[in-house]
Design a protein around this motif. Structure first.
Motif, short mmCIF file in Angstrom:
data_model
loop_
_atom_site.label_atom_id
_atom_site.label_comp_id
_atom_site.label_asym_id
_atom_site.label_seq_id
_atom_site.Cartn_x
_atom_site.Cartn_y
_atom_site.Cartn_z
N PRO A 98 8.86 -0.64 9.84
CA PRO A 98 9.42 -0.61 8.49
C PRO A 98 10.69 -1.44 8.32
O PRO A 98 11.09 -1.74 7.19
N PHE A 99 11.34 -1.79 9.43
CA PHE A 99 12.64 -2.43 9.34
C PHE A 99 12.58 -3.95 9.50
O PHE A 99 13.60 -4.61 9.62
N VAL A 100 11.35 -4.47 9.50
CA VAL A 100 11.18 -5.93 9.45
C VAL A 100 11.57 -6.40 8.05
O VAL A 100 11.10 -5.83 7.05
N PRO A 101 12.43 -7.40 7.92
CA PRO A 101 12.82 -7.87 6.59
C PRO A 101 11.60 -8.25 5.75
O PRO A 101 10.72 -8.98 6.22
N GLY A 102 11.55 -7.73 4.55
CA GLY A 102 10.42 -7.99 3.66
C GLY A 102 9.50 -6.80 3.50
O GLY A 102 8.74 -6.73 2.53
N VAL A 103 9.53 -5.85 4.43
CA VAL A 103 8.78 -4.61 4.26
C VAL A 103 9.51 -3.74 3.25
O VAL A 103 10.74 -3.60 3.30
N THR A 104 8.76 -3.16 2.32
CA THR A 104 9.39 -2.37 1.25
C THR A 104 9.27 -0.87 1.45
O THR A 104 10.09 -0.11 0.91
N GLU A 105 8.25 -0.42 2.19
CA GLU A 105 8.10 1.02 2.37
C GLU A 105 7.37 1.33 3.67
O GLU A 105 6.62 0.51 4.20
N GLY A 106 7.62 2.55 4.18
CA GLY A 106 6.94 3.04 5.37
C GLY A 106 6.27 4.36 5.07
O GLY A 106 6.73 5.14 4.24
#
Length: 362
Positions: free
Chosen positions: A224-232
């Motif tokens: 979830p903490f990859v830049p560009g991911v918006t939600e987990g």
């Protein structure tokens, strides 16, 4: 309040201190990173837990089944993602009816034009628009388009009437295959980066992509903490389980869900039999390596096998178990165990303080 030794066995327990700490820890990590948390409700199917997740900042829930969607909509939850391809007339009709009844608030998952066509026809006939996310395979190879075909398939689905593309989704379940935590974290980050890349390709092709959604508890510290991911969309984290301890997602003292059982027989030395089998634990052995679960507070005892109503332990310890002894068992997989039960006991210390219903079971 009921002492644990007064409960009928087997009984499903949830340790409230651990549950509340798990919820707070995951919510805090996501909030600090500016990533939305949409927990998977299949782990608990329990409103008292879901309410705590919402209170901690969850934006809504991920669902596996139509029953889960209907149950949460009846509770007034307005932002649901059905991570399931609605195939067949009953599921298609359910989606359309759910949107009509509740004025939106439901997004579904699709990965082919073939699956989308019946949904499109029903939506257009009813005058509703069905929001969808395109599921992408980032390595798990369960559902999802290949990244190289995502733009073409998204275009084909989005061109159908009554459907609106909201974004992309993946389940990075394949990362659990690694026994090395550093390798697992690296694989999780790679899955997130691949999904972000697909989202970029879709935007370049002219599509609006507001959701870039990843989901698993093993991946919850990386993907979830990859830049560009918006939600987990982690689910198991609220309870954790024996499988999660094996892949390093948690320690045993974070596991909130246990099954309380009693020793029923010790006729064979070193092999006590308990009154909890696969109907209490589920038979899930994804990463179990010959174990039905873990025996809490007794690492010297192995939960080796089970049939429907009985479990078979291997006890080589200095303090052998005796008939009537209580044991607390951490299931291999919390989600499958939840689905075996109609209720649970919420526990603080050595007392059950409340009984909570489990809803939307198969």
């Amino acid at each position: 309040m009921i002492p644990l030794d007064a409960l009928p066995t087997p009984a499903l327990l949830v340790d409230l201190d651990r549950l509340e700490r798990n919820i707070a820890d995951m919510a805090g990590a996501f909030a600090a990173a500016g990533v939305a948390l949409r927990p998977h409700v299949k782990t608990t199917k329990c409103w008292e837990v879901a309410r705590r997740q919402l209170d901690a900042g969850a934006i809504g829930f991920t669902c596996s089944t139509a029953a889960e969607v209907a149950w949460l909509q009846s509770r007034g939850v307005g932002d649901l993602l059905w991570a399931h391809i609605p195939i067949g007339p009953r599921k298609v009709a359910f989606v359309v009816d759910a949107l009509l009844r509740h004025g939106g608030g439901l997004t579904v998952s699709l990965d082919s034009v073939e699956a989308a066509r019946p949904l499109s026809a029903a939506a257009a006939a009813a005058g509703v628009t069905v929001p969808f996310v395109l599921e992408v395979n980032t390595g798990h190879a369960r559902l999802g388009v290949e990244p190289s075909t995502a733009v073409a398939i998204a275009a084909g689905i989005a061109a159908l009437p009554g459907l609106r593309l909201r974004g992309v989704l993946t389940h990075e379940g394949h990362i659990s295959a690694s026994a090395d935590r550093a390798a697992l974290e690296s694989a999780g980050a790679a899955a997130g980066a691949l999904l972000v890349s697909v989202a970029g390709d879709l935007r370049t092709a002219g599509h609006e992509v507001e959701i870039v959604s990843v989901g698993s508890t093993p991946g919850a510290t990386s993907t979830p903490f990859v830049p560009g991911v918006t939600e987990g969309r982690p689910g198991t984290y609220v309870y954790y389980d024996a499988n999660q301890t094996r892949v390093g997602s948690c320690t045993l003292d974070q596991c909130a869900q246990t099954v309380l059982a009693r020793v029923a027989s010790v006729q064979r030395a070193g092999r006590p039999i308990i009154d909890a089998g696969i109907k209490a634990m589920s038979s899930d052995a994804i990463a179990a390596a010959g174990s039905v679960g873990l025996v809490l507070d007794r690492p010297d005892v192995v939960f080796a096998e089970a049939n429907e109503e009985h479990g078979f332990l291997l006890d080589g310890g200095a303090m052998p178990l005796a008939v009537g002894d209580l044991v607390r068992l951490v299931p291999n997989h919390a989600c499958g165990t939840t689905n075996m039960w109609s209720h649970l006991y919420a526990v603080r210390g050595d007392h059950a303080v409340e009984r909570w219903e489990i809803s939307a079971r198969y």
